[in-house]
Write an enzyme that holds these catalytic residues in place. Structure first.
Site, PDB file in Angstrom:
ATOM      1  N   ARG A  46      32.527 -18.716   0.830  1.00 47.17           N
ATOM      2  CA  ARG A  46      33.467 -18.670  -0.305  1.00 47.17           C
ATOM      3  C   ARG A  46      33.117 -17.573  -1.307  1.00 47.17           C
ATOM      4  O   ARG A  46      32.041 -17.570  -1.912  1.00 47.17           O
ATOM      5  CB  ARG A  46      33.562 -20.033  -0.983  1.00 47.17           C
ATOM      6  CG  ARG A  46      32.327 -20.504  -1.681  1.00 47.17           C
ATOM      7  CD  ARG A  46      32.416 -21.962  -2.059  1.00 47.17           C
ATOM      8  NE  ARG A  46      32.450 -22.805  -0.875  1.00 47.17           N
ATOM      9  CZ  ARG A  46      32.125 -24.102  -0.868  1.00 47.17           C
ATOM     10  NH1 ARG A  46      31.768 -24.703  -1.977  1.00 47.17           N
ATOM     11  NH2 ARG A  46      32.163 -24.808   0.253  1.00 47.17           N
ATOM     12  N   ASP A  54      35.530 -17.735   6.600  1.00 43.97           N
ATOM     13  CA  ASP A  54      34.875 -19.032   6.651  1.00 43.97           C
ATOM     14  C   ASP A  54      33.535 -18.825   7.340  1.00 43.97           C
ATOM     15  O   ASP A  54      33.449 -18.088   8.327  1.00 43.97           O
ATOM     16  CB  ASP A  54      35.723 -20.054   7.416  1.00 43.97           C
ATOM     17  CG  ASP A  54      35.153 -21.464   7.294  1.00 43.97           C
ATOM     18  OD1 ASP A  54      35.650 -22.231   6.442  1.00 43.97           O
ATOM     19  OD2 ASP A  54      34.218 -21.800   8.044  1.00 43.97           O
ATOM     20  N   ARG A 100      26.785 -29.187   8.248  1.00 42.82           N
ATOM     21  CA  ARG A 100      26.176 -28.891   6.954  1.00 42.82           C
ATOM     22  C   ARG A 100      25.973 -30.200   6.201  1.00 42.82           C
ATOM     23  O   ARG A 100      26.831 -31.076   6.228  1.00 42.82           O
ATOM     24  CB  ARG A 100      27.097 -27.934   6.192  1.00 42.82           C
ATOM     25  CG  ARG A 100      26.476 -27.216   5.031  1.00 42.82           C
ATOM     26  CD  ARG A 100      27.358 -26.052   4.611  1.00 42.82           C
ATOM     27  NE  ARG A 100      27.140 -24.882   5.460  1.00 42.82           N
ATOM     28  CZ  ARG A 100      27.967 -23.838   5.521  1.00 42.82           C
ATOM     29  NH1 ARG A 100      29.075 -23.838   4.799  1.00 42.82           N
ATOM     30  NH2 ARG A 100      27.687 -22.815   6.295  1.00 42.82           N
ATOM     31  N   ASP A 122      43.850 -26.042   6.825  1.00 44.02           N
ATOM     32  CA  ASP A 122      42.958 -27.112   7.273  1.00 44.02           C
ATOM     33  C   ASP A 122      42.068 -27.686   6.174  1.00 44.02           C
ATOM     34  O   ASP A 122      41.527 -28.770   6.317  1.00 44.02           O
ATOM     35  CB  ASP A 122      42.075 -26.611   8.425  1.00 44.02           C
ATOM     36  CG  ASP A 122      41.170 -25.443   8.031  1.00 44.02           C
ATOM     37  OD1 ASP A 122      41.209 -25.016   6.862  1.00 44.02           O
ATOM     38  OD2 ASP A 122      40.433 -24.952   8.902  1.00 44.02           O
ATOM     39  N   HIS A 123      41.917 -26.993   5.059  1.00 47.37           N
ATOM     40  CA  HIS A 123      40.918 -27.376   4.055  1.00 47.37           C
ATOM     41  C   HIS A 123      41.444 -28.292   2.950  1.00 47.37           C
ATOM     42  O   HIS A 123      40.644 -28.900   2.237  1.00 47.37           O
ATOM     43  CB  HIS A 123      40.338 -26.122   3.397  1.00 47.37           C
ATOM     44  CG  HIS A 123      39.116 -25.586   4.077  1.00 47.37           C
ATOM     45  ND1 HIS A 123      39.108 -25.237   5.397  1.00 47.37           N
ATOM     46  CD2 HIS A 123      37.859 -25.345   3.604  1.00 47.37           C
ATOM     47  CE1 HIS A 123      37.891 -24.796   5.719  1.00 47.37           C
ATOM     48  NE2 HIS A 123      37.119 -24.854   4.650  1.00 47.37           N
ATOM     49  N   SER A 128      28.514 -21.693   2.715  1.00 47.35           N
ATOM     50  CA  SER A 128      29.890 -21.259   2.900  1.00 47.35           C
ATOM     51  C   SER A 128      30.085 -19.794   2.533  1.00 47.35           C
ATOM     52  O   SER A 128      29.355 -19.229   1.724  1.00 47.35           O
ATOM     53  CB  SER A 128      30.812 -22.135   2.042  1.00 47.35           C
ATOM     54  OG  SER A 128      32.091 -21.582   1.939  1.00 47.35           O
TER      55      SER A 128
END
Length: 787
Positions: free
Chosen positions: A679, A199, A482, A134-135, A677
């Site tokens: 990440r 995520d 965000r 999806d990213h 995030s």
């Protein structure tokens, strides 16, 4: 500590035997755990069953030990303890060892997580796990063309993910399937679930009564490797909802108000638990919206108690069996005990809650719609709105789309359309197909909207925006979650406001921030004044959901013959090399790479947008390290002084020079460092380029854990004022590391020329995590134990 290490070693040994027979043993493992109900976890996990009976037995053990009423959060969390008989349980203090039910990863973070899993040498994942593409889809023209372009540009990465999933037993959701959190809600979430996802908006699943928690990839590897997952026992913040949602007020306004109250760090170390009579006025997908954006207040996760609205959603998405089974355990596991105690309690009356618009540049700066125009003029925000965007993982349900379509239809009945570009992001292929079938997409088209691909798109910076130049001051309004500086379009001058999709639609008709649809009139094409009607829409489609195209690929029974290849010349993928072990010596005379001023999110540390394509290549993506952070020395981004030779350069360039010359370094930061995030690249990159410690006033939860996993020391000033003692030219020594122990501060010396100051630095490392530091990383430690 020895006992813990023996326990961890036993886990790895058991895992070695477990993976030997691959798929058969995995099925036997889950069958032995979950056979009681015989209701499958999902239609894709037909041989893994709901764990309610086992969870209830674990919970009874804990209940007998604690002998007090439990919150819903505690019930779900403690029923997943690996050792409920002996686990120390103190909210805000203990480290819990847990057994999550599943793992979910999006394509950008899955690359590094799976590369780490491959490095572990394991043969198959031990729990149901999925990857969702999806990213990596950039919004440019519209859904079909953008998707086709993404498939072509990212073919190498998609092939890697698909083949890795097939080899190691993960489900694979192809590009175009939708956003990970919507797919989880539609297919995998269930009341009482404990899930980790790579995520930060994984808490979306709390809308279906699950504890869904965002983590870094290394945590996902632990769970996929059948090692208990560790989490500091969260505190619990209760939000008591009274009254009813109605009119222009939406579920989004609940979390916008909570963010305004708690700020971006007010939920750190806590679960947000919603309860009260007002809960039943909110749809299941509305509850998911509220939980999703709980990430913006730093919360571990958020959740709602199981109720009829959740049951209706489960039935509508083909999971009536789960709804019936959850009903049986509603009082035992899926709702809070009477008289349970919260660490903090917030009261919100939905009858009087005003629609909110939050921003710009931070999601906790709240403006009631009645004050937005006044506040915007006072603060000099650009009043004209350039783009309106609805959808994303936060607000892309059928109900959201229907309510926005009702506003658009009302406006068009008076001859008006959107004054500005209006972009719509469906959350999933199922939502896209259903709103197309039911005529909602056609309404948006006539309104002047563009339906984008079923993907994250502009919400994460995947937006090829052409209407403004970088540096041009402008305003956009979104229904996203965000709005950090440059988040959506890489333009630091873009003022992004987050709000409900209904208000985005109304503001797009007016084209200005000082329009209040509750009180203000518009002028129709016929010259007559009118007020927009309050939005309305069906909670669930009357004709049921249209699944659309089949975008799921199940793993084969055995992946033994599946080949996973990574080209050594690839610029997108890179096999990982182990980080170096700690040499047993103190870390002395460390250079300060950068002293960060103000907010430093994971976006500032490791930018997304165009950098997403390098998420599987650690060396290449490290070229974005700290490029968005503000340098204390000159108030500039990506311009620091090289203390070795006196030259000025970009942060990654200086770090690479230090690494090439054997110079170890630290980075210094402010409050809530690493918010945003999940990440883990924001931890991997500093480690890869020679960092040894990060010293800040306070950390966001996920990032602090990610730093620990990669063998970095995450340290906080015992006295926050000591931040001012460190200068860009300082030398930092971390002493007595041989005696590093839980709860014991680290001795630090700061050298500024001939002056030496001694300060104390705190940490939250436990014995297990100290083992990660000594081994060089959690993955290194896992390999040591396996050997």
């Amino acid at each position: 500590m020895a006992a813990r290490l023996m326990s961890a070693k036993a886990q790895v040994c058991r895992l070695g035997k477990h993976v030997a027979s691959e798929a058969t043993m995995v099925r036997q493992f889950h069958a032995s755990c979950y056979t009681a109900s015989k209701v499958a976890l999902s239609k894709f996990d037909s041989d893994v069953y709901l764990p309610y009976e086992k969870l209830n037995k674990r919970l009874e053990v804990v209940r007998g030990r604690l002998n007090r009423p439990l919150t819903l959060s505690e019930k779900v969390l403690y029923s997943h303890l690996d050792d409920p008989e002996n686990q120390d349980i103190v909210r805000g203090t203990s480290y819990l060892r847990l057994r999550p039910d599943r793992v979910a990863m999006q394509d950008a973070t899955a690359q590094m997580a799976l590369l780490q899993f491959i490095s572990s040498g394991l043969k198959k994942v031990a729990v149901p796990s999925t990857v969702h593409c999806d990213h990596l889809i950039e919004a440019q023209i519209g859904g079909p063309k953008d998707l086709a372009r993404a498939k072509d540009l990212n073919k190498e990465v998609y092939d890697f993910l698909a083949s890795t999933c097939a080899k190691y037993g993960l489900g694979f959701w192809k590009p175009g399937s939708g956003i990970i959190h919507q797919i989880i809600l539609e297919n995998y979430a269930f009341p009482g679930l404990l899930m980790i996802g790579t995520d930060s908006h994984t808490p979306n699943g709390g809308g279906l009564g699950g504890l869904c928690i965002g983590v870094g990839g290394a945590d996902a590897v632990d769970v996929m490797a059948d090692i208990p997952w560790e989490l500091k026992c969260p505190k619990v913040i209760g939000v008591n909802l009274t009254g009813k949602i109605s009119g222009w007020t939406s579920p989004k306004d609940v979390i916008l108000k909570v963010a305004d109250i708690l700020t971006v760090k007010g939920g750190t170390g806590a679960i947000i638990e919603y309860h009260g009579k007002g809960v039943d006025s909110i749809s299941c997908t509305g509850m998911a919206t509220i939980c999703n954006m709980g990430a913006e207040i730093g919360a571990t996760t958020s959740l709602f108690p199981f109720n009829q609205r959740m049951g209706d959603y489960l039935k509508s998405t083909g999971r009536a069996g789960i709804a019936a089974e959850a009903q049986k355990y509603q009082g035992k596991i899926l709702s809070a005990d009477k008289n349970c105690e919260y660490d903090e309690l917030i009261e919100i009356n939905l009858d009087t809650l005003e629609p909110h618009v939050n921003g710009p540049f931070t999601p906790d700066l709240g403006h009631p719609i009645s004050k937005l125009g006044e506040n915007s003029k006072k603060n000099g925000y650009p009043m004209d709105i350039r783009v309106g965007l609805i959808g994303s993982c936060t607000n892309s349900s059928y109900e959201d789309m229907g309510r926005c379509a009702s506003i658009a239809t009302d406006a068009m009945s008076h001859g008006l359309k959107s004054k500005i570009p209006f972009n719509v992001t469906p959350g999933s292929e199922q939502i896209r197909a259903t709103i197309e079938r039911d005529g909602i997409s056609e309404v948006f088209d006539k309104f002047g909207g563009t339906v984008l691909a079923n993907a994250c798109g502009p919400c994460i910076g995947q937006w090829d925006r052409q209407d403004v130049k970088k540096g041009d001051k402008n305003t956009i309004v979104t229904s996203y979650n965000r709005n950090f500086t440059g988040r959506n379009d890489a333009n630091p001058a873009t003022h992004c406001f987050v709000t409900s999709p209904e208000l985005v639609t109304a503001l797009s008709i007016a084209g200005r921030l000082d329009f209040n649809p509750l009180t203000d009139e518009l002028t129709g094409a016929d010259g007559k004044k009118f007020k927009l009607k309050a939005p309305f829409g069906d909670e669930l489609p009357a004709k049921g959901f249209d699944p659309g195209q089949d975008t799921y690929t199940a793993p084969p029974p055995s992946g033994e013959k599946v080949k996973v290849a990574v080209d050594p010349k690839s610029t997108r993928l890179q096999l990982l090399e182990p980080f170096d072990k700690w040499n047993g010596q103190d870390l002395t005379d460390l250079t300060v790479l950068i002293k960060v001023k103000g907010k430093c999110t994971t976006d500032h540390i490791s930018a997304a947008g165009p950098w997403l394509k390098y998420r599987g290549h650690l060396d290449n993506i490290s070229n974005n390290m700290f490029i968005g952070a503000t340098n204390y020395e000159n108030n500039e981004m990506n311009n620091i002084k090289n203390q070795r030779n006196g030259s000025w350069g970009g942060v990654p360039d200086v770090a690479r020079d230090y690494k090439a010359n054997g110079i170890k370094w630290v980075a210094v930061g402010d409050e809530n460092y690493g918010e945003g995030s999940s990440r883990e690249h924001a931890a991997l990159e500093p480690r890869h380029l020679g960092g040894r410690a990060i010293i800040v006033k306070s950390f966001a939860r996920i990032h602090e854990t990610n730093l620990k996993k990669q063998g970095l020391l995450p340290l906080t000033f015992a006295n926050p004022a000591d931040y001012d003692k460190i200068q860009p030219t300082s030398k930092i020594s971390l002493l007595n590391l041989n005696s590093l122990a839980p709860g014991k501060p680290v001795d630090c010396e700061i050298k500024n020329g001939d002056k030496v100051e001694k300060i104390k630095l705190n940490h939250t490392l436990n014995d297990l995590q100290i083992g990660w530091f000594k081994a060089g990383s959690a993955l290194n430690r896992m390999k040591e134990l396996a050997q």
